[in-house]
Enzyme design. Structure first.
Site, PDB file in Angstrom:
ATOM      1  CB  SER A  15      -0.956   0.012   1.200  1.00 56.92           C
ATOM      2  OG  SER A  15      -0.274   0.342   2.384  1.00 56.92           O
ATOM      3  CE  LYS A  72      -2.746   2.014   4.663  1.00 58.30           C
ATOM      4  NZ  LYS A  72      -1.998   0.823   5.129  1.00 58.30           N
TER       5      LYS A  72
END
Length: 213
Positions: free
Chosen positions: A120, A162
């Site tokens: 990701s 993230k």
């Protein structure tokens, strides 16, 4: 100069030199470096070694095939497990592994490394199998790459890697992947305050030769 300012191939070359010296007890030759990195020309290898030398990361002794010396002082940073670059994984547990790295990049005695699992964050050049070095801290700024922990996922919680954004206009926190195929994790501020926390932020990224690019 930070190794992050070197090119991708120079970072890979430096990582290979460190790993080779660690396993073989001596520096690699230009041909061995070229073979590992799929560089056919020894002149091309020499160019990148020259750039690493100019940036102060290595020294080379002339007329020696194994004349590379490392100039940076290193320390072992503990590898505490894995971190998801995707859906949250069970929170890491302590291991005995350590990662040797330049002391200049470690601004906290409590820094630790995690192995990335997932894709990701690939658009930030963080790939599956990379190591991220984390500086422990509970606060962060918008855009920092952080270890975000959801404490309601199991007894110990789950963690994900993230970029974080506090979106006051929407009264929420956005955990943003660096992969255009994936959606962000959107968390209402009240839920964030109750169930989530930042455990630290990324201060360095390391890649073993042979990992996905």
């Amino acid at each position: 100069m930070s190794l992050e300012q070197a090119s991708e191939i120079q970072r890979r070359m430096y990582d290979f030199i460190i790993n080779y010296m660690k396993s073989e007890g001596m520096p690699p030759t230009n041909r061995e470096i070229g073979r590992e990195l799929n560089i056919a020309s020894t002149g091309h290898v020499d160019y990148h070694l020259t750039m690493l030398e100019k940036k102060g990361w290595i020294l080379r002794q002339p007329k020696k095939s194994r004349g590379i010396k490392l100039t940076k002082q290193t320390r072992g940073v503990p590898v505490k497990g894995r971190i998801a670059a995707g859906e949250p994984l069970d929170i890491f547990s302590d291991t005995m592994e350590s990662l040797d790295m330049d002391l200049d990049l470690v601004d906290s005695e409590n820094s630790y490394a995690l192995v990335v699992r997932g894709r990701s964050m690939i658009e930030d050049h963080i790939c599956d199998g990379d190591y991220v070095v984390i500086k422990p801290q509970a606060t962060c700024q918008n855009g920092d790459i952080v270890v975000a922990v959801h404490m309601q996922e199991g007894i110990e919680g789950s963690a994900t890697l993230k970029r974080i954004f506090q979106e006051k206009e929407h009264d929420r926190v956005r955990l943003q992947p660096a992969n255009s195929e994936l959606d962000p994790i959107l968390i209402p501020k009240s839920v964030w305050d109750r169930e989530w926390q930042v455990q630290g932020k990324v201060i360095a990224i390391f890649r073993q030769c042979g990992n996905a690019a």
